[in-house]
Design a protein around this motif. Structure first.
Motif, short mmCIF file in Angstrom:
data_model
loop_
_atom_site.label_atom_id
_atom_site.label_comp_id
_atom_site.label_asym_id
_atom_site.label_seq_id
_atom_site.Cartn_x
_atom_site.Cartn_y
_atom_site.Cartn_z
N CYS A 195 1.06 -1.06 0.01
CA CYS A 195 0.16 -0.04 0.03
C CYS A 195 0.94 1.20 0.14
N TYR A 196 0.37 2.38 -0.70
CA TYR A 196 1.21 3.31 -0.95
C TYR A 196 0.39 4.57 -0.51
N ARG A 197 0.97 5.44 0.11
CA ARG A 197 0.19 6.82 0.44
C ARG A 197 1.03 7.75 0.48
N TRP A 198 0.48 9.20 0.44
CA TRP A 198 1.21 10.38 0.73
C TRP A 198 1.11 10.52 2.10
N GLN A 199 2.34 11.11 2.65
CA GLN A 199 2.09 11.43 4.24
C GLN A 199 3.07 12.69 4.51
N TYR A 200 2.40 13.44 5.45
CA TYR A 200 3.15 14.71 5.72
C TYR A 200 4.43 14.37 6.61
N GLY A 201 5.43 15.17 6.72
CA GLY A 201 6.60 15.04 7.82
C GLY A 201 6.12 15.87 8.63
N GLN A 202 7.06 16.01 9.73
CA GLN A 202 6.82 16.92 11.08
C GLN A 202 7.18 18.57 10.49
N TRP A 203 6.42 19.19 11.04
CA TRP A 203 6.69 20.64 10.97
C TRP A 203 7.85 21.12 11.36
N SER A 204 8.46 21.97 10.77
CA SER A 204 9.82 22.60 11.32
C SER A 204 9.51 23.33 12.10
N ALA A 205 10.35 23.91 12.96
CA ALA A 205 10.27 25.11 13.97
C ALA A 205 10.05 26.34 13.18
N CYS A 206 9.11 27.08 14.10
CA CYS A 206 8.67 28.35 13.39
C CYS A 206 10.08 29.35 13.30
N LYS A 207 10.32 29.84 12.00
CA LYS A 207 11.36 30.58 11.55
C LYS A 207 11.10 31.78 11.15
N VAL A 208 11.63 32.87 11.61
CA VAL A 208 11.59 34.40 11.14
C VAL A 208 12.84 34.75 10.73
N GLU A 209 12.87 35.15 9.30
CA GLU A 209 14.19 35.59 8.69
C GLU A 209 14.48 36.96 9.02
N ASP A 210 15.90 37.07 9.48
CA ASP A 210 16.53 38.20 9.75
C ASP A 210 15.80 38.99 10.86
N ALA A 211 15.01 38.26 11.99
CA ALA A 211 14.52 39.02 12.94
C ALA A 211 14.42 37.92 14.20
N GLN A 212 14.06 38.69 15.33
CA GLN A 212 13.78 37.88 16.63
C GLN A 212 12.64 37.32 16.99
N CYS A 213 11.33 37.91 16.58
CA CYS A 213 10.15 37.55 16.71
C CYS A 213 9.40 37.97 15.55
N GLY A 214 7.90 37.73 15.81
CA GLY A 214 6.88 38.16 14.91
C GLY A 214 6.36 36.86 14.09
N GLU A 215 5.93 37.28 13.01
CA GLU A 215 5.18 36.39 11.84
C GLU A 215 6.18 35.63 10.93
#
Length: 1663
Positions: free
Chosen positions: A1346-1366
Motif C-alpha cells: 500500500c502506498y500513500r502520501w504522508q506529511y513530515g513533521q513541521w519545522s520550527a517556526c522561523k522568522v528570517e532576519d528578525a527575533q520574533c513576529g510572524e
C-alpha cells in the motif's frame, strides 16, 4: 279567585283617589313571577334536550383535492341519553351535518408530508418535593416539545393534518427528557516544570495542563491551565538586550498601479527624461520593435477564460519592540540586515459558477408505489476557477429523487418469478451410498424428488395484445407488398405460450421452490390363489358340445389385482385333454340302508345310492340336466345274520397317490373296512385280510398339461376407424384425446415343453388378443420467447480493443410428450458486440512559465539594493485541457478525469549581479545493480557565474551530488492464516436437470493457500514478484468424504409365530458401519444395533392335519378258547400329513400338527360274542346350540349291523352329553392383530406405504382356530385391515455451486480476503445427509504494498532576519509504503511509487506544505498550541449512556514570559466538538498508603488518567489523620484511629479521661538459641530498650510480651494461651494412655476381591 280577591282587597284602602304604592308593588311582583316561570320552563326545555353529533365521515367527492364533502349524524337527545324528536331541541343551535373537506387520494402521498421540527430545550417538570437532594445521581426529569405540521412538499405551505394522517399517523409532539447533573470542568495533571525562561538572572518557569472534559449542564468553569514560578540562575555577565526586531504579518495582496498612473508619477518627477525618451521613440524602427515585443508578450500570456492570474505585491512592517511590549525606534534594534518588507503574491480570485440549469426529466417515467423513486439532475459550469484561494469550487451537479405523476404516466413494469414444469419424479437421488439399487434405477418407485427451473419475467406484460397489434401491423405492411411471406407457425406458438425471460436481478420477491418431493406409484404384483383340484372331463363349451373332445380343468383366481390390469397376471387356467366328456354327472353323496333280498331279515341285499346332479364345477344343479348321464346302479351288500361275521362300513377313498397318470406313474386310491365281530358256529365266516381292502385307479388322465400364455400388451396405436373421444375424457387420471387399439400375442403352451398348436388348448377359453385403449393427449414443447440481448459495454474501453459478446436465451417450460412437437435446437444465441468507442483520456497541458514578476519598482525603490532589477518574484503559466491525442478539450473533462490541477504560479528568482547561476540538477545516473554502488547527478554554472571565484568554490556550491544505490535484497515471509481447503474447480455433471448425489465433488484432495509477503533489506513491503513468488504457499489438504450409515441387507423373514391363525414374522438389519464426516445418519436402532420390520402373517389351520387309519380288530385280553369275544384293546395308526386341495398328500413331522388335536391311537373295546348285537362305530357328535350355557346337550348315534340271537336286546344306539363351555362347546370371536410396520414396495425407498393387520378367529378357550368357524357364525367384521402410511424420504442436503470468488476485501495490504459462498437449494429431510456447516470459503489475496502520501513533521517556526513576529514553518510530503493496517506508520520510498495516487492526505485534497506561524517576542504573553483532542466521552450514569452524544475538547494554555505583562495576556481557550465513538468513563477517588499521619488523595478516571475535578467532593477521603491534641509523650505516636499509642516494647498508661498519660517499659523474655551454649540458665531481667543490648544478633531472639493492658488488667490473649495449654495437656495424656493400652487381637478379615464390572453393551448413544 282567592288570589285575585285577596289582592283586590289588599289594594283597597281608605284613600281611594290615589293608587297606593303597595298595590303597584304587588303588580310588579306578579309580572316578575310570570316572567320567571316562563323563563324557567324555557330553561328546563333547553337544558333537558341537547343536540348530539356523530364523528365526521369519510371525505367523498368525484375529484381529488379540496372539492370534497363529508357528513355526520346530528340528532336530538335527552340528557339521560335517549333519542327524541328533533323539534324538542332548539333549531338555531342545530350543528351542521355537512362540511367541505379535502379528498385525499393515493398520489397525494408524494405531495404532502409531515414537517418535523427539532426538539426544543428540555424543561424541568415541577416535582412534588421542591427540596433537591444533596447528591445528584441521575439528573432531573424534564419534558421537551417540537412542532409538527402537515405541509405541501413543493412550496412548504401548511395544510390540514387530516391529509398527512391519511397516510401516516402524526408523530408525537412531546417526549420525556432528562436534564443531567451538572458536570464541572475536568482537567488533567500538570506537566513537569519547563526549563527556566532565562539562562541567567531571574526568569520564569511554567507548567501546563489540558482540559479532559468541558463544563456541561451548568457546571463550573475550568481552572487556570497554567502555573508559574520564579526561577533563579547565575547572574548575567552581559547585559540582556531589552529590544527585539518584530516582523508583522503580510498585508493583503495588492494590485500594482496601472501603467498610466505609474507614467504620470514618472512625468511629475523628471519630465526632461521623458522628453528625451519620446524623441528616441519617434524613431520608426524603434517604434516597430516595441510593437513586436508587446505582441509577443501578449501571446506568451495565453489568457484563459477560466482563470485570470494577476501577480501583485504585499508588504509588512518591521518594528523594534521593548520587553514591556511597547514599540521603540528601529535604531534601538541594532542589526545589520533588516528583513524584507515586500514580496510578490497572487491576487486571490474566488470560484465563480453559472446559474443552475433546468432539471433533467425524471429517470423513472412510470408510476409505481413500491419500487424506488427516480432521479433527476441539474448542473452548472465553472466560469472562473479559484486562484490563490483555499476554498474549492462548489458542487457542480445536484440530484434529487422524483416521481412521475399524472394521467398519461403508465404504471411501471413489475417483475415476478415463473417456473418451468416439474421434471420427472426420480428416486435415485434418495438412495444411500450402499444401496445396491443404484446400479439399476429403472424399476425404482415410491417417494422421489423432482426439480424445476425458475426464471424472471415481466409480470404485467400483456403479451397477447402486443402480439396482436404487431400482427395487425405486419398484415397491413404485407398487403402493400407484392409477395407476402407467412410467418413461421412454430415461432408464433412459442411466443404466445410464455413470457420473455429477463435478468434474474430484476425479480426481488421470494424465490419459488425448485425441488419437491413426489411419488411414483409402485406396481402392484399379481397375486393368485393355489390351484384348485382337477375337475371332471367336460366339454370345452357345454352350450355347444362338439365331437368327443373334452378337457379336465383346474383353476386359480386373482387374489390381488396388479397395476395395469389382469394382463400382467400368469395364466389362471390349465387343461388336460380327455375322452368322453360330460357337462353334468351324478354324484353319490351316500348309501341308503342295506336291504336284504327277497324281504329276508338278513343275508345278501342291495344299497341304493343317494345322488345329486352336479356340473363340471361341482355345483349342484337341476336333476333334469343329468338325464343323459348314467344313473348309478345299486350297490351289493350283505346284512349279517346272527352269528355271522360283522364287518364295518367301507372307509372313504384315500387321496389319489398321483395327480396324473403316465408311463411310470399311475394314480391309485384305497379304502378298507375292519371286523367288528367274529362269526359263531354255523355263521358266515369272516373274509381274509386282503378282502378287507379295496383299490381303484384314479387321475387316469395323462400328465400333459396345456394352457394359454399371453404376451405383454403392445403400444396403444391410434385407431382411425373409431371417432375421437372428447378431449376431456380421463383414463387412469390422465387427460386423453383419442381411442387406440392394443394387441398381444396368445399361444398355447404345454407345460415344461413349450409352444404347441392352438388346438391343444380349449379355444373357448382363449384370452383376447385385441383391446381398445385411450391415447393420452400430445404435449408440445413450450419454450419462452428469446430474452432481450444482454447489454454490450456502454462505456468506452480502456487501451486495446477487446471484443465483447452479447447473448440471449430462452427457457423450456414444458417438455414434449406423447408425440408432441419437439423442442427447438437452439436455446442460447450469441453475437459479437459492436466495437465500443475507445476512451478519451485527458491531461493537463502546461505552457511555458511567464517571465518572473518582481514587486513594482515604486514599492521597492526605497529598500537597499533596489537599483538592481533582481530578487525573488512570482511567475505564472497557462494551463489547457487536452485529449491524449493532443486535441483541445473542455476544462470540465480534465477536472473530472485528469487528476489534480498543476500549480499555476511558482516562486522565481531573477539573479542579481553577485548571485551564482546554475542549470537545474540532472537526473541521477542509473544504478548498475551492484549493492553499494553510487549514482550521481550534475549541474553546471551559467553565464558570468563561470568566471566568479565564489561560484567556483565546490564546497559552497557543489556541481556533483552522489547517492548510494539501494541494495536489492528481498526476503519472502508467510503472512496471515491458511485458507480453507479448496477443491480444484471442475465441471459438475448435471443429469436431466437434477444434481444426483455424488455428481458434485464435495470431498477429496484440495489445496490450501497462505499469502506470501516480500520485503526488501530495509523491511519495506515490495511486490511479491521481486521474491520470484506468485504470492502463495500451496499445501495439499484433504476434505474427508462423507460416509453414510451402513446397514446389512434385510435378513430372511422368520417363520410365522403361530402355526394356526394370525401371528407375526420379523426380519432385521444390523449396523455394519457408523456414519462419519456428515454422512447419512442411522435409523433408530435397538440396544443390539439392529432395526426390525414386523408384519402379520397367517398360518392355515388346516395346512397340516392328523390322518387316522381304521381301527384294528379288537384284540381280546381274556381269551376264551370257546368264543372269541369280550373286553379287549384296539389300535390305529395316526399320522401328521400335509393337506392339499386333492387331500392329504405327504407325511410330515408330528410337531407341525396341533398336539392337542391329535386323535387317540389305542382304546379299550368290547368284541361282541356271536350271539350278541353288533352296532356300527359312533357317528359324529351333533353341534351344540350356542350359547354354551349348560342347558343344551349334544348327541351321537350308531346303527345296528347284526341283530342278536334269541331276541336279545341291542344296546341303545344313541348317546347324549351336556354341552359344557370350553370342553365340548365353544364360543368363537374375531380378534385383530396389531398393525405392522409401514410396508413399502421392494423397489421403493420411501413415500406412501401400507400398514396391515389380520383377523384371527379365537375360540373361547383362547386358541386360534380356522377362520371358517367365525365365518359360519356370520360374525360382523368392523375393522379395516389396511391403512395407508408414509415413510419419510431421506432427502440429502442439496447445495448450490460455489459462487465466483469475490473481489478482494482490501485493494492492498496483508489482510485482504476473497470469499465465495454457496446456498442451500434443498434442505435435508428425514434421514438424509445433513448440510455441511461450511457455507463460505475464504482465500487470502496476493499481498500488494500500500502506498500513500504522508506529511513530515513541521519545522520550527522561523522568522528570517528578525527575533520574533510572524514567520513560516514548512514540512515535506513523502511517499510511504505500509501494510494496509492502521498500526503501520509506514516507511518512506521513492515518490515514483505514489505517482498514480492523488495527493489526498487525511481526506484533504489541499496539500499544505507551508504555513504562517508566530514566534513570540521576549516578554510577550501568548497562547500555546492547541492540545490534542481529548477522548470521546459520553454523558453516562452508572455506565449507561443517557443519549446526549459524545463530546471532545481541546484547549490552549496561556504562557507568560514577564510577570509585568500579565495584564496583556489573552484568555485561555477551549474548543469542543461532537463525536460518535464515545465511551462512558467513571471518576473515583484514589489514595496512597498512609505515611505517618498523611497520605496522597487524588481523582482518577476509569482508564487510569489522573484528573482534577470529576469526583464528588463530599466523597473525598481524608488525607490527614493527625491526633488532636498531638502525641507529645516519649515513645508515643499517632495511630490510624487518630489516638495516641506507644511504640513496640512499651505499654500505654491511660488517664481517667481516656487519654495517654505515659508509655512504660515492659519486661523482656530472652530465649537463648542453640548457639548460645552458656545460656543454659533462663533468666528474666528488665532491659532498657533504648540501651544497646550485650546479646549480639544471631545469639538469641527477644520477644516483648505485654500481658497487662493500659488499665492494669490482663489482656484477652493471656486467657486464650492458658486455655490452649490446658487442651494440649489433656491431648498428651490421652495419647500416652492409648499408646500403653494392650491391643486386642485383630479378627481375620476375608479378602474379598472386587468382582470385575461387566458392562452390557446397549448400543451407541451417538447413533
Amino acid at each position: 279567585m282567592g288570589l285575585s280577591e285577596g289582592s283586590a282587597s289588599f289594594c283597597r284602602g281608605p284613600g281611594v283617589s290615589a293608587v297606593p304604592a303597595r298595590c303597584v308593588g304587588v303588580l310588579v311582583l306578579l309580572l316578575l313571577g310570570m316572567w320567571d316561570a316562563r323563563a324557567q320552563s324555557e330553561f328546563q326545555t333547553s337544558s333537558v334536550y341537547l343536540w348530539k353529533t356523530g364523528p365526521w365521515g369519510r371525505c367523498m367527492g368525484d375529484e381529488c383535492g379540496p372539492g370534497g364533502i363529508q357528513t355526520r349524524a346530528v340528532w336530538c337527545a335527552h340528557v339521560e341519553g335517549w333519542t327524541t324528536l328533533p323539534t324538542n331541541c332548539k333549531q338555531p343551535e342545530r350543528p351542521d351535518n355537512q362540511q367541505s373537506c379535502f379528498r385525499v387520494c393515493d398520489w397525494h402521498k408524494e405531495l404532502y408530508d409531515w414537517q418535523i421540527g427539532s426538539w426544543n430545550q428540555c424543561r424541568p417538570v415541577l416535582s412534588r418535593s421542591h427540596e433537591k437532594p444533596l447528591e445528584c445521581l441521575r439528573g432531573e426529569e424534564g419534558i421537551q416539545t417540537r412542532d409538527i405540521t402537515c405541509i405541501q412538499k413543493s412550496n412548504g405551505v401548511p395544510a390540514e393534518d387530516v391529509i398527512c394522517e391519511y397516510f401516516e399517523p402524526k408523530p408525537r409532539q412531546e417526549q420525556a427528557c432528562l436534564i443531567p447533573c451538572r458536570q464541572d470542568c475536568i482537567v488533567a495533571e500538570f506537566s513537569p516544570w519547563s526549563e527556566c525562561s532565562k539562562t541567567c538572572g531571574s526568569g520564569l518557569q511554567h507548567r501546563t495542563r489540558h482540559v479532559v472534559a468541558p463544563p456541561q449542564f451548568g457546571g463550573s468553569a475550568c481552572p487556570n491551565l497554567t502555573e508559574f514560578q520564579i526561577c533563579q540562575s547565575s547572574p548575567c555577565a552581559v547585559e540582556e538586550s531589552l529590544y527585539s526586531l518584530n516582523v508583522g504579518p503580510w498585508s493583503a495582496c495588492s494590485v500594482p498601479h496601472s501603467r498610466q498612473i505609474r507614467q504620470a508619477r514618472k512625468r511629475g518627477k523628471n519630465k526632461d527624461k521623458e522628453k528625451d525618451r519620446e524623441k528616441a521613440v519617434r524613431d520608426p524602427e524603434a517604434r516597430e520593435l516595441i510593437k513586436k515585443k508587446r505582441n509577443r508578450n501578449r501571446q506568451n500570456r495565453q489568457e484563459n477564460k477560466y482563470w485570470d492570474i494577476q501577480i501583485g505585491y504585499q508588504t509588512r512592517q518591521v518594528t523594534c519592540t521593548h520587553r514591556n511590549g511597547k514599540t521603540a525606534a528601529l535604531s534601538f534594534c541594532k542589526q545589520d540586515k533588516l528583513p524584507i518588507t515586500f514580496q510578490s503574491c497572487v491576487i486571490t480570485k474566488e470560484c465563480q459558477v453559472s446559474e443552475w440549469s433546468e432539471w433533467t426529466p425524471c429517470s423513472k417515467t412510470c408510476f409505481d408505489m413500491t419500487t424506488p423513486k427516480g432521479n433527476r439532475t441539474r448542473s452548472r459550469t465553472i466560469k472562473q476557477l479559484p486562484v490563490g484561494s483555499e476554498s474549492e469550487c462548489p458542487q457542480l451537479e445536484e440530484a434529487e429523487q422524483c416521481v412521475s405523476q399524472g394521467d398519461g404516466v403508465a404504471p411501471c413494469i413489475t417483475y415476478g418469478w415463473r417456473t418451468t414444469e416439474w421434471t420427472e419424479c426420480r428416486v435415485d437421488p434418495l438412495l444411500s451410498q450402499q444401496d445396491k439399487r443404484r446400479g439399476n434405477q429403472t424399476a425404482l418407485c415410491g417417494g422421489g424428488i423432482q426439480t424445476r427451473e425458475m426464471y424472471c419475467v415481466q409480470a404485467n406484460e400483456n403479451l397477447l395484445s402486443y402480439l396482436n397489434a404487431l400482427k395487425d401491423k405486419e398484415e397491413s405492411q404485407s398487403q402493400s407488398k407484392s409477395k407476402a411471406s407467412a410467418a413461421p407457425l412454430l415461432s408464433i406458438t412459442f411466443e404466445i405460450t410464455a413470457s420473455r425471460p429477463v435478468d434474474h436481478k430484476l425479480c426481488t420477491g421470494p424465490l419459488p421452490s425448485t425441488s419437491q418431493l413426489c411419488h411414483i406409484p409402485c406396481p402392484t404384483e399379481c397375486e393368485t390363489s393355489a390351484w384348485s383340484a382337477w375337475g371332471p372331463c367336460t366339454y370345452e363349451n357345454c352350450d355347444d358340445p362338439q365331437a368327443k373332445k373334452g378337457f379336465k380343468l383346474r383353476k386359480r383366481r386373482i387374489t390381488n389385482e396388479p397395476t395395469g390390469g389382469t394382463g400382467n397376471c400368469p395364466h389362471l387356467l390349465e387343461a388336460i385333454p380327455c375322452e368322453e366328456p360330460s357337462c353334468y354327472d351324478w354324484r353319490i353323496t351316500g348309501l341308503e340302508e342295506c336291504i336284504p333280498d327277497n324281504e329276508k331279515p338278513c343275508g345278501p341285499g342291495t344299497q341304493v345310492p343317494v345322488v345329486t346332479c352336479v356340473n363340471s364345477d361341482g355345483e349342484e344343479v337341476d336333476r333334469q340336466l343329468c338325464r343323459d348321464a348314467i344313473y348309478p346302479i345299486p350297490v351289493a351288500c350283505e346284512a349279517p345274520c346272527p352269528k355271522d361275521c360283522a364287518l364295518s362300513m367301507w372307509s372313504a377313498w384315500s387321496s389319489c397317490s398321483h395327480t396324473c397318470s403316465g408311463k411310470t406313474t399311475e394314480g391309485k386310491q384305497l379304502r378298507s373296512r375292519s371286523i367288528l365281530a367274529y362269526a359263531g358256529e354255523g355263521g358266515v365266516q369272516c373274509p381274509n385280510i386282503s378282502a378287507l381292502q379295496e383299490m381303484r385307479s384314479c387321475n387316469e388322465h395323462s400328465c400333459t398339461v396345456y394352457h394359454w400364455q399371453t404376451g405383454p400388451w403392445g403400444q396403444c396405436i391410434e385407431d382411425t376407424s373409431v371417432s375421437a373421444f372428447n378431449s376431456s375424457a380421463s383414463w387412469n387420471g390422465e387427460a386423453t384425446c383419442s381411442v387406440g387399439m392394443q394387441t398381444r400375442k396368445v399361444i398355447c403352451v404345454r407345460v415344461n415343453i413349450g409352444q404347441v398348436g392352438p388346438k391343444k388348448c380349449p379355444e373357448s377359453l382363449r384370452p383376447e388378443t385385441v383391446r381398445p385403449c385411450l391415447l393420452p393427449c400430445r404435449k408440445d414443447c413450450i419454450v419462452t420467447p428469446f430474452s432481450d440481448w444482454t447489454a454490450c459495454p456502454s462505456s468506452c474501453q480502456e487501451g486495446g480493443v477487446m471484443l465483447r459478446k452479447q447473448s440471449r436465451h430462452r427457457v423450456i417450460i414444458q417438455l414434449p410428450a406423447n408425440g408432441g412437437r419437439e423442442c427447438p435446437d437452439s436455446l442460447f444465441e450469441e453475437r459479437e458486440c459492436e466495437a465500443s468507442p475507445v476512451c478519451h483520456s485527458y491531461r493537463w497541458k502546461t505552457h511555458k512559465w511567464r517571465r518572473c514578476q518582481l514587486v513594482p519598482w515604486y514599492v521597492r525603490q526605497d529598500s537597499p539594493g533596489a537599483h538592481e532589477t533582481c530578487g525573488p518574484g512570482l511567475q505564472a503559466r497557462a494551463i489547457t485541457c487536452r485529449r491524449q491525442d493532443g486535441g483541445q478539450a473542455d476544462i470540465s473533462e480534465c477536472l473530472k478525469y485528469a487528476g489534480p490541477l498543476p500549480s499555476l504560479t511558482q516562486m522565481c528568482q531573477i539573479p542579481c549581479q553577485d548571485d551564482c547561476q546554475f542549470t537545474n540538477w540532472s537526473k541521477f545516473s542509473p544504478c548498475n545493480g551492484d549493492c553499494g554502488g553510487v549514482r550521481t547527478r550534475k549541474r553546471t554554472l551559467v553565464g558570468k557565474s563561470k568566471k566568479k571565484d565564489k561560484c567556483r568554490n565546490s564546497h559552497l556550491y557543489p556541481l556533483i551530488e552522489n547517492q548510494f544505490c539501494p541494495c536489492d535484497k528481498y526476503s519472502a515471509q508467510p503472512v496471515g492464516n491458511w485458507s480453507d481447503c479448496i477443491l480444484p474447480e471442475g465441471k459438475m455433471e448435471v443429469l436431466l436437470g437434477m444434481k444426483v448425489q455424488g455428481d458434485i465433488k464435495e470431498c477429496g484432495q484440495g489445496y490450501r493457500y497462505q499469502a506470501m509477503a516480500c520485503y526488501d533489506q530495509n523491511n519495506r513491503l515490495v511486490e511479491t514478484s521481486r521474491c520470484n513468488s506468485h504470492g502463495y504457499i500451496e499445501e495439499a489438504c484433504i476434505i474427508p468424504c462423507p460416509s453414510d450409515c451402513k446397514l446389512s441387507e434385510w435378513s430372511n423373514w422368520s417363520r410365522c409365530s403361530k402355526s394356526c391363525g394370525s401371528g407375526v414374522k420379523v426380519r432385521s438389519k444390523w449396523l455394519r458401519e457408523k456414519p462419519y464426516n456428515g454422512g447419512r445418519p442411522c435409523p433408530k436402532l435397538d440396544h443390539v444395533n439392529q432395526v426390525y420390520e414386523v408384519v402379520p402373517c397367517h398360518s392355515d389351520c388346516s395346512q397340516y392335519i392328523w390322518v387316522t387309519e381304521p381301527w384294528s380288530v379288537c384284540k381280546v385280553t381274556n381269551v376264551d378258547l370257546k368264543e372269541n369275544c369280550g373286553e379287549g384293546v384296539q389300535t390305529r395308526k395316526v399320522r401328521c400329513m400335509l393337506n392339499t386341495v386333492d387331500g392329504p398328500s405327504d407325511n410330515v413331522e408330528d410337531y407341525l400338527c396341533d398336539p392337542e388335536e391329535m386323535p387317540l391311537g389305542a382304546r379299550k373295546c368290547t368284541l361282541p360274542c356271536p350271539e350278541d348285537c353288533v352296532i356300527s362305530e359312533w357317528g359324529s357328535w351333533s353341534q351344540c346350540s350356542l350359547p354354551c350355557n349348560g342347558s343344551s346337550v349334544r348327541e351321537r348315534s350308531a346303527e345296528s349291523l347284526r341283530q342278536p340271537d334269541d331276541g336279545k336286546p341291542c344296546p341303545v344306539a344313541t348317546e347324549t352329553e351336556a354341552c359344557t363351555l370350553n370342553k365340548n362347546c365353544y364360543h368363537y370371536d374375531y380378534n385383530v392383530t396389531d398393525w405392522s410396520t409401514c410396508q413399502l414396495s421392494e423397489k421403493a425407498v420411501c413415500g406412501n406405504g401400507i400398514k396391515t393387520r389380520m383377523l384371527d378367529c379365537v375360540r373361547s378357550d383362547g386358541k386360534s382356530v380356522d377362520l371358517k368357524y367365525c365365518e359360519e357364525l356370520g360374525l360382523e367384521k368392523t375393522w379395516h385391515m389396511n391403512m395407508s402410511c408414509v415413510v419419510e424420504c431421506p432427502v440429502n442436503c442439496q447445495l448450490s455451486d460455489w459462487s465466483p470468488w469475490s473481489e478482494c476485501s482490501q485493494t492492498c495490504g496483508l489482510t485482504g480476503k476473497m470469499i465465495r459462498r454457496r446456498t442451500i437449494n434443498q434442505p435435508f429431510q428425514g434421514d438424509g445427509r445433513p448440510c455441511p456447516s461450511q457455507m463460505e470459503q475464504f482465500k487470502p489475496c496476493p499481498v500488494k504494498p500500500c502506498y500513500r502520501w504522508q506529511y513530515g513533521q513541521w519545522s520550527a517556526c522561523k522568522v528570517e532576519d528578525a527575533q520574533c513576529g510572524e514567520g513560516t514553518r514548512v514540512r515535506n510530503i513523502s511517499c510511504v509504503v505500509y501494510d494496509g493496517s492502521t498500526e503501520d506508520a509506514g516507511k518512506i520510498v521513492d515518490e515514483e511509487f505514489c505517482g498514480e495516487i492523488e495527493p489526498i492526505i487525511d481526506g484533504d485534497k489541499m496539500t499544505i506544505l507551508e504555513e504562517t506561524c508566530t514566534v513570540p517576542c521576549p516578554g510577550d504573553c501568548y497562547l500555546r498550541e492547541w492540545s490534542e483532542w481529548s477522548l470521546c466521552q459520553l454523558t453516562c450514569v452508572n455506565g449507561e449512556d443517557l443519549g446526549f452524544g459524545g463530546i471532545q475538547v481541546r484547549s490552549r494554555a496561556v504562557i507568560i514570559q514577564e510577570l509585568e505583562n500579565q495584564h496583556l495576556c489573552p484568555e485561555q481557550a477551549l474548543e469542543t466538538r461532537s463525536c460518535s465513538d464515545g465511551q462512558c468513563y467513571e471518576y473515583k477517588w484514589m489514595a496512597s498508603p498512609w505515611k505517618g499521619s498523611s497520605r496522597t488523595v487524588w481523582c482518577q478516571r476509569s482508564d487510569g488518567l489522573n484528573v482534577t475535578g470529576g469526583c464528588l467532593v463530599m466523597r473525598q477521603p481524608d488525607a490527614d489523620r493527625s491526633c488532636n491534641p498531638p502525641c507529645s509523650h516519649p515513645h508515643a505516636y499517632c495511630s490510624e484511629t487518630r489516638t495516641c499509642s506507644c511504640e513496640d516494647g512499651y505499654t500505654e498508661v491511660m488517664s481517667s479521661d481516656g487519654t495517654l498519660e505515659q508509655c512504660t517499659l515492659i519486661p523482656v523474655v530472652v530465649i537463648p538459641t542453640m548457639e548460645d551454649k552458656k545460656g543454659d540458665v533462663k533468666t528474666s531481667r528488665a532491659v532498657n530498650p533504648t540501651q544497646p543490648s550485650s546479646n549480639q544478633s544471631g545469639r538469641g531472639r527477644t520477644w516483648f510480651l505485654q500481658p497487662f493492658g493500659p488499665d492494669g488488667r490482663l489482656k484477652t490473649w493471656v486467657y486464650g494461651v492458658a486455655a490452649g495449654a490446658f487442651v494440649l495437656l489433656i491431648f498428651i495424656v490421652s495419647m500416652i494412655y492409648l499408646a500403653c493400652k494392650k491391643p486386642k487381637k485383630p479378627q481375620r478379615r476375608q479378602n474379598n476381591r472386587l468382582k470385575p464390572l461387566t458392562l452390557a453393551y446397549d448400543g451407541d448413544a451417538d447413533m
